[in-house]
Design a protein around this motif. Structure first.
Motif, PDB file in Angstrom:
ATOM      1  N   LYS A 444       0.835  -1.184   0.000  1.00 38.34           N
ATOM      2  CA  LYS A 444       0.000   0.000   0.000  1.00 38.34           C
ATOM      3  C   LYS A 444       0.875   1.239   0.000  1.00 38.34           C
ATOM      4  O   LYS A 444       1.916   1.280   0.644  1.00 38.34           O
ATOM      5  N   SER A 445       0.432   2.259  -0.712  1.00 33.45           N
ATOM      6  CA  SER A 445       1.198   3.499  -0.756  1.00 33.45           C
ATOM      7  C   SER A 445       1.117   4.206   0.593  1.00 33.45           C
ATOM      8  O   SER A 445       0.212   3.981   1.397  1.00 33.45           O
ATOM      9  N   LEU A 446       2.092   5.056   0.823  1.00 39.00           N
ATOM     10  CA  LEU A 446       2.136   5.836   2.052  1.00 39.00           C
ATOM     11  C   LEU A 446       0.923   6.755   2.106  1.00 39.00           C
ATOM     12  O   LEU A 446       0.570   7.415   1.132  1.00 39.00           O
ATOM     13  N   ALA A 447       0.279   6.800   3.297  1.00 40.30           N
ATOM     14  CA  ALA A 447      -0.927   7.609   3.443  1.00 40.30           C
ATOM     15  C   ALA A 447      -0.629   9.076   3.205  1.00 40.30           C
ATOM     16  O   ALA A 447       0.464   9.578   3.477  1.00 40.30           O
ATOM     17  N   ALA A 448      -1.624   9.792   2.668  1.00 39.47           N
ATOM     18  CA  ALA A 448      -1.454  11.227   2.408  1.00 39.47           C
ATOM     19  C   ALA A 448      -1.327  11.990   3.720  1.00 39.47           C
ATOM     20  O   ALA A 448      -1.892  11.613   4.748  1.00 39.47           O
ATOM     21  N   LEU A 449      -0.563  13.078   3.678  1.00 38.33           N
ATOM     22  CA  LEU A 449      -0.369  13.910   4.856  1.00 38.33           C
ATOM     23  C   LEU A 449      -1.506  14.926   4.903  1.00 38.33           C
ATOM     24  O   LEU A 449      -1.636  15.784   4.028  1.00 38.33           O
ATOM     25  N   GLU A 450      -2.353  14.815   5.946  1.00 34.49           N
ATOM     26  CA  GLU A 450      -3.539  15.670   6.019  1.00 34.49           C
ATOM     27  C   GLU A 450      -3.185  17.116   6.344  1.00 34.49           C
ATOM     28  O   GLU A 450      -3.880  18.048   5.967  1.00 34.49           O
ATOM     29  N   ALA A 451      -2.102  17.331   7.106  1.00 37.73           N
ATOM     30  CA  ALA A 451      -1.708  18.699   7.479  1.00 37.73           C
ATOM     31  C   ALA A 451      -1.323  19.485   6.231  1.00 37.73           C
ATOM     32  O   ALA A 451      -0.545  19.019   5.401  1.00 37.73           O
ATOM     33  N   LYS A 452      -1.867  20.683   6.100  1.00 38.62           N
ATOM     34  CA  LYS A 452      -1.579  21.515   4.951  1.00 38.62           C
ATOM     35  C   LYS A 452      -0.359  22.391   5.226  1.00 38.62           C
ATOM     36  O   LYS A 452      -0.071  22.719   6.368  1.00 38.62           O
ATOM     37  N   PRO A 453       0.379  22.795   4.185  1.00 38.71           N
ATOM     38  CA  PRO A 453       1.507  23.700   4.394  1.00 38.71           C
ATOM     39  C   PRO A 453       1.044  25.004   5.048  1.00 38.71           C
ATOM     40  O   PRO A 453      -0.081  25.464   4.842  1.00 38.71           O
ATOM     41  N   ILE A 454       1.917  25.607   5.856  1.00 30.73           N
ATOM     42  CA  ILE A 454       1.599  26.870   6.526  1.00 30.73           C
ATOM     43  C   ILE A 454       1.724  28.000   5.514  1.00 30.73           C
ATOM     44  O   ILE A 454       2.806  28.288   5.011  1.00 30.73           O
ATOM     45  N   LYS A 509       2.816  24.268  15.109  1.00 26.10           N
ATOM     46  CA  LYS A 509       2.205  23.727  13.896  1.00 26.10           C
ATOM     47  C   LYS A 509       3.161  22.788  13.175  1.00 26.10           C
ATOM     48  O   LYS A 509       2.770  21.714  12.706  1.00 26.10           O
ATOM     49  N   MET A 510       4.441  23.186  13.083  1.00 28.57           N
ATOM     50  CA  MET A 510       5.417  22.326  12.420  1.00 28.57           C
ATOM     51  C   MET A 510       5.608  21.030  13.193  1.00 28.57           C
ATOM     52  O   MET A 510       5.775  19.949  12.604  1.00 28.57           O
ATOM     53  N   LEU A 511       5.591  21.131  14.538  1.00 32.17           N
ATOM     54  CA  LEU A 511       5.725  19.921  15.347  1.00 32.17           C
ATOM     55  C   LEU A 511       4.561  18.976  15.095  1.00 32.17           C
ATOM     56  O   LEU A 511       4.744  17.751  14.988  1.00 32.17           O
ATOM     57  N   ARG A 512       3.329  19.548  14.990  1.00 35.09           N
ATOM     58  CA  ARG A 512       2.168  18.701  14.716  1.00 35.09           C
ATOM     59  C   ARG A 512       2.269  18.044  13.338  1.00 35.09           C
ATOM     60  O   ARG A 512       1.936  16.872  13.168  1.00 35.09           O
ATOM     61  N   ILE A 513       2.725  18.819  12.352  1.00 32.89           N
ATOM     62  CA  ILE A 513       2.877  18.266  10.994  1.00 32.89           C
ATOM     63  C   ILE A 513       3.906  17.139  10.991  1.00 32.89           C
ATOM     64  O   ILE A 513       3.687  16.075  10.403  1.00 32.89           O
ATOM     65  N   ARG A 514       5.033  17.359  11.662  1.00 30.22           N
ATOM     66  CA  ARG A 514       6.083  16.336  11.685  1.00 30.22           C
ATOM     67  C   ARG A 514       5.636  15.091  12.447  1.00 30.22           C
ATOM     68  O   ARG A 514       5.951  13.956  12.040  1.00 30.22           O
ATOM     69  N   ASN A 515       4.894  15.296  13.544  1.00 31.13           N
ATOM     70  CA  ASN A 515       4.387  14.145  14.288  1.00 31.13           C
ATOM     71  C   ASN A 515       3.403  13.341  13.448  1.00 31.13           C
ATOM     72  O   ASN A 515       3.400  12.102  13.468  1.00 31.13           O
ATOM     73  N   GLU A 516       2.561  14.052  12.720  1.00 35.52           N
ATOM     74  CA  GLU A 516       1.619  13.357  11.846  1.00 35.52           C
ATOM     75  C   GLU A 516       2.361  12.592  10.745  1.00 35.52           C
ATOM     76  O   GLU A 516       2.013  11.449  10.412  1.00 35.52           O
ATOM     77  N   ALA A 517       3.399  13.215  10.200  1.00 32.35           N
ATOM     78  CA  ALA A 517       4.190  12.549   9.162  1.00 32.35           C
ATOM     79  C   ALA A 517       4.862  11.294   9.714  1.00 32.35           C
ATOM     80  O   ALA A 517       4.879  10.230   9.070  1.00 32.35           O
ATOM     81  N   LYS A 518       5.425  11.399  10.935  1.00 31.76           N
ATOM     82  CA  LYS A 518       6.077  10.235  11.528  1.00 31.76           C
ATOM     83  C   LYS A 518       5.076   9.122  11.815  1.00 31.76           C
ATOM     84  O   LYS A 518       5.385   7.937  11.641  1.00 31.76           O
ATOM     85  N   MET A 519       3.872   9.504  12.262  1.00 31.59           N
ATOM     86  CA  MET A 519       2.849   8.490  12.503  1.00 31.59           C
ATOM     87  C   MET A 519       2.480   7.771  11.213  1.00 31.59           C
ATOM     88  O   MET A 519       2.298   6.546  11.187  1.00 31.59           O
ATOM     89  N   ASN A 520       2.374   8.513  10.106  1.00 35.35           N
ATOM     90  CA  ASN A 520       2.075   7.897   8.805  1.00 35.35           C
ATOM     91  C   ASN A 520       3.177   6.936   8.388  1.00 35.35           C
ATOM     92  O   ASN A 520       2.916   5.855   7.856  1.00 35.35           O
ATOM     93  N   VAL A 521       4.430   7.358   8.614  1.00 33.29           N
ATOM     94  CA  VAL A 521       5.569   6.514   8.255  1.00 33.29           C
ATOM     95  C   VAL A 521       5.547   5.223   9.073  1.00 33.29           C
ATOM     96  O   VAL A 521       5.706   4.113   8.538  1.00 33.29           O
ATOM     97  N   ARG A 522       5.360   5.356  10.398  1.00 35.63           N
ATOM     98  CA  ARG A 522       5.343   4.162  11.250  1.00 35.63           C
ATOM     99  C   ARG A 522       4.189   3.243  10.902  1.00 35.63           C
ATOM    100  O   ARG A 522       4.336   2.015  10.898  1.00 35.63           O
ATOM    101  N   ARG A 523       3.022   3.845  10.598  1.00 32.53           N
ATOM    102  CA  ARG A 523       1.858   3.034  10.234  1.00 32.53           C
ATOM    103  C   ARG A 523       2.132   2.268   8.936  1.00 32.53           C
ATOM    104  O   ARG A 523       1.799   1.087   8.811  1.00 32.53           O
ATOM    105  N   PHE A 524       2.754   2.937   7.972  1.00 30.21           N
ATOM    106  CA  PHE A 524       3.081   2.289   6.695  1.00 30.21           C
ATOM    107  C   PHE A 524       4.069   1.145   6.904  1.00 30.21           C
ATOM    108  O   PHE A 524       3.877   0.032   6.399  1.00 30.21           O
ATOM    109  N   VAL A 525       5.134   1.402   7.667  1.00 28.33           N
ATOM    110  CA  VAL A 525       6.145   0.370   7.911  1.00 28.33           C
ATOM    111  C   VAL A 525       5.537  -0.803   8.678  1.00 28.33           C
ATOM    112  O   VAL A 525       5.818  -1.971   8.388  1.00 28.33           O
ATOM    113  N   ASP A 526       4.681  -0.504   9.664  1.00 26.67           N
ATOM    114  CA  ASP A 526       4.029  -1.579  10.423  1.00 26.67           C
ATOM    115  C   ASP A 526       3.143  -2.426   9.515  1.00 26.67           C
ATOM    116  O   ASP A 526       3.114  -3.660   9.637  1.00 26.67           O
ATOM    117  N   ASP A 527       2.398  -1.789   8.617  1.00 23.16           N
ATOM    118  CA  ASP A 527       1.535  -2.535   7.701  1.00 23.16           C
ATOM    119  C   ASP A 527       2.356  -3.460   6.802  1.00 23.16           C
ATOM    120  O   ASP A 527       2.009  -4.632   6.608  1.00 23.16           O
TER     121      ASP A 527
END
Length: 612
Positions: A444-454, A509-527
């Motif tokens: 499966k492809s990496l999930a899209a990042l929901e956080a929008k650029p600032i 905001k950047m911390l939230r974006i990066r945390n969301e990105a890391k969660m997506n990465v971990r979820r993808f790797v776990d899958d």
């Protein structure tokens, strides 16, 4: 089927099989007759399999079409091979699909027009909605007439490299490999990784630098790639070629243009390194099979003959055979040495493969998280996703190659327990690496990042919100001193507090974006790890069952050989004199044939032993 200068010595090996099979049949050893029949079928198979592999859009299909001078694979700027295509010789061209029958049944063959080879056959109407496993094509090409069978594979690469493991799974059954890489650029890191993985499984190979007619700087690219290979310790030769020049040369019957295309160098490689069968694993396995069967029969014949020729030795021989029979029977128990080696080896292999995969994914996750910490993921999410998916696919490929090599080493270790017990030739099992990698298709492809650029507007609002509070607060304080709400002090304070609030909000905001990105990465790797770990465990269990059945069969055959030797020894004592003399002559004849078989088999396997 075989030529006078046949390097495989097929005619000799078939004669050895026939002689041994007749003696096995005369001694009512149907199990050995069946083994030898399968060995004869394998050695008389004229096909020499050559896999054509490479990254996407490297000219593999065009090269195959030009090499055979027959359009057997789909080509074009927007076309690519999507299914493995097997091309063999026939007087008349034909094409058919191999489709899955489901429920573990044998795949079915469906004829299709050769004109359909230019289409995407994954959803061919002739398949009736069933999964298409591969395409089989026959062509009247002189190059195929000598027994060559080419396998055009889907290109490796793209998001997740979906065809990586499937292509690697074809290589253990191949006699040689043509690795294609065009001369538009130097080897990329994923390409070097794939080349290394493929060569570890199929070392009889050549690297083809394709499309030299399109790129004037191809010589510099070839030299640079040779340096990359040298630094990686890869000694595989490289041949620059042009399929387009080859096609024009054939059309114009131009010998000089054909030489310029450098396709004669490919044909020379096939003739000198592939058709010569310098590294013929099938031949070596069949010779080992013949030796093993001959040793089983020799044991029985010698035991019976010794009982006839030396009556005083009969009792001692019977006791020895009884002892060896008991040892062989013990080998069938769960606590036997070979079973212990197999069970312990599979347990260790499963744990090591799982740990290796987890470690590779852990390193990848740490690296991607560092990348995320050093950038704005919302601006670079596509690049991060591509890097992650390629890294994960490469890790799965490396893990697959390592597991295959460890499984082969385990099979050899189990075989060693039999040779230490007195069997000189033990047939090695055929570990199907194609099955090992068949399930690793697409991730499966990496999930899209929901956080929008600032955006600039968001930044301005954050700054104004902070500065408004500062102006209001300091304006009220300075109003007691008789100053207005808006004064230099309140404006300055508002500017400072606004800057501080803006900076903190941007960081949050950047911390939230990066945390969301890391969660997506971990979820993808776990899958991916969940799917790959399950597939890997299932395949290792299949290997365990395969090795268990294989070596249990050897233990059973050994027990039967010893049991029949004992029965023959006891029967020899009861036989009448005239029958005994006739039987002695027959046994001496059989023993003489078996000794010649073993002698020839040893000579045939000697070159392989020297080479190894």
């Amino acid at each position: 089927m075989t030529q006078p200068n046949d390097p495989r010595k097929v005619k000799v090996i078939v004669e050895l099989i026939d002689h041994t099979s007749k003696i096995a049949d005369a001694n009512e050893r149907g199990d050995l007759v069946e083994r030898l029949a399968r060995a004869k079928q394998r050695i008389t198979d004229p096909q020499i399999r050559v896999v054509i592999a490479g990254q996407l859009k490297q000219g593999k299909s065009q090269l195959l079409n030009s090499l055979l001078n027959v359009p057997v694979a789909r080509v074009g700027d927007d076309e690519s091979t999507v299914l493995p295509t097997v091309v063999t010789y026939a007087e008349q061209g034909s094409a058919r699909l191999v489709v899955s029958a489901g429920d573990g049944a044998e795949p079915e063959l469906v004829e299709i027009p050769t004109a359909d080879l230019t289409k995407d056959l994954r959803r061919a109407p002739q398949a009736g909605g069933r999964e298409v496993l591969r395409v089989e094509v026959t062509a009247p090409s002189p190059l195929l007439k000598g027994g060559l069978a080419f396998i055009d594979t889907p290109g490796v690469g793209g998001h997740g490299q979906p065809h990586l493991s499937a292509t690697l799974g074809l290589l253990p059954d191949a006699d040689a490999m043509l690795m294609c890489s065009d001369t538009s650029q130097e080897f990329t890191e994923p390409e070097m990784t794939f080349i290394r993985q493929a060569l570890e499984i199929c070392p009889v190979a050549v690297i083809l630098a394709t499309k030299t007619d399109l790129y004037p700087h191809w010589r510099q690219i070839v030299e640079a790639n040779k340096q990359h290979l040298a630094r990686a310790g890869i000694t595989t030769p490289m041949i620059p070629v042009s399929a387009m020049l080859r096609a024009h040369a054939i059309q114009l019957n131009d010998k000089e243009l054909n030489e310029e295309s450098n396709f004669p160098a490919i044909i020379n490689f096939l003739k000198d390194n592939v058709l010569s069968r310098q590294n013929d694993r099938v031949r070596d396995q069949v010779v080992a099979e013949v030796r093993s069967a001959a040793e089983h029969l020799t044991l029985a014949v010698q035991s019976e003959l010794s009982a006839f020729n030396d009556p005083d030795k009969r009792d001692r021989l019977s006791a020895e055979l009884e002892r060896r029979k008991e040892e062989a029977q013990e080998a069938l128990q769960q606590t036997a040495l070979w079973q212990q080696v197999l069970n312990d080896g599979i347990s260790d292999l499963t744990a090591d493969v799982d740990h290796d995969l987890r470690n590779r994914f852990r390193v990848i996750t740490q690296h991607i998280e560092q990348v995320i910490d050093n950038c704005d993921p919302s601006h670079h999410w596509a690049e991060i996703g591509t890097e992650l998916e390629n890294a994960v696919a490469t890790a799965v490929g490396d893990n697959f190659v390592w597991a295959y090599q460890r499984a082969e080493a385990l099979a050899a270790e189990v075989a060693r327990t039999f040779t230490e017990a007195g069997l000189e030739a033990v047939k090695m099992p055929d570990i199907s690496a194609r099955d090992m990698g068949a399930g690793f298709t697409e991730f499966k492809s990496l999930a899209a990042l929901e956080a929008k650029p600032i955006k600039v507007g968001d930044r301005a609002v954050s700054g104004l919100r902070g500065s408004f509070g500062g102006v209001l607060m300091f304006g009220m304080l300075t109003s007691f001193a008789g100053l207005g709400m808006l004064n230099p002090l309140s404006l300055a304070a508002g500017g400072l507090l606004g800057r501080k609030a803006y900076k903190e909000e941007m960081e949050n905001k950047m911390l939230r974006i990066r945390n969301e990105a890391k969660m997506n990465v971990r979820r993808f790797v776990d899958d991916v790890q969940f799917v790959v770990s399950k597939e890997s465990r299932d395949r290792l269990k299949g290997i365990q069952r395969q090795l268990r059945d294989h070596y249990r069969g050897i233990a059973n055959q050994t027990t039967r050989s010893l049991n029949e030797s004992l029965q023959a020894t006891l029967a020899a004592a009861k036989m009448a004199e005239n029958e005994r003399n006739t039987r002695v002559r027959e046994l001496e004849r059989q023993l003489n044939i078996l000794k010649q078989v073993l002698d020839h088999a040893s000579k045939l396997s000697a070159p392989a032993a020297v080479a190894s």
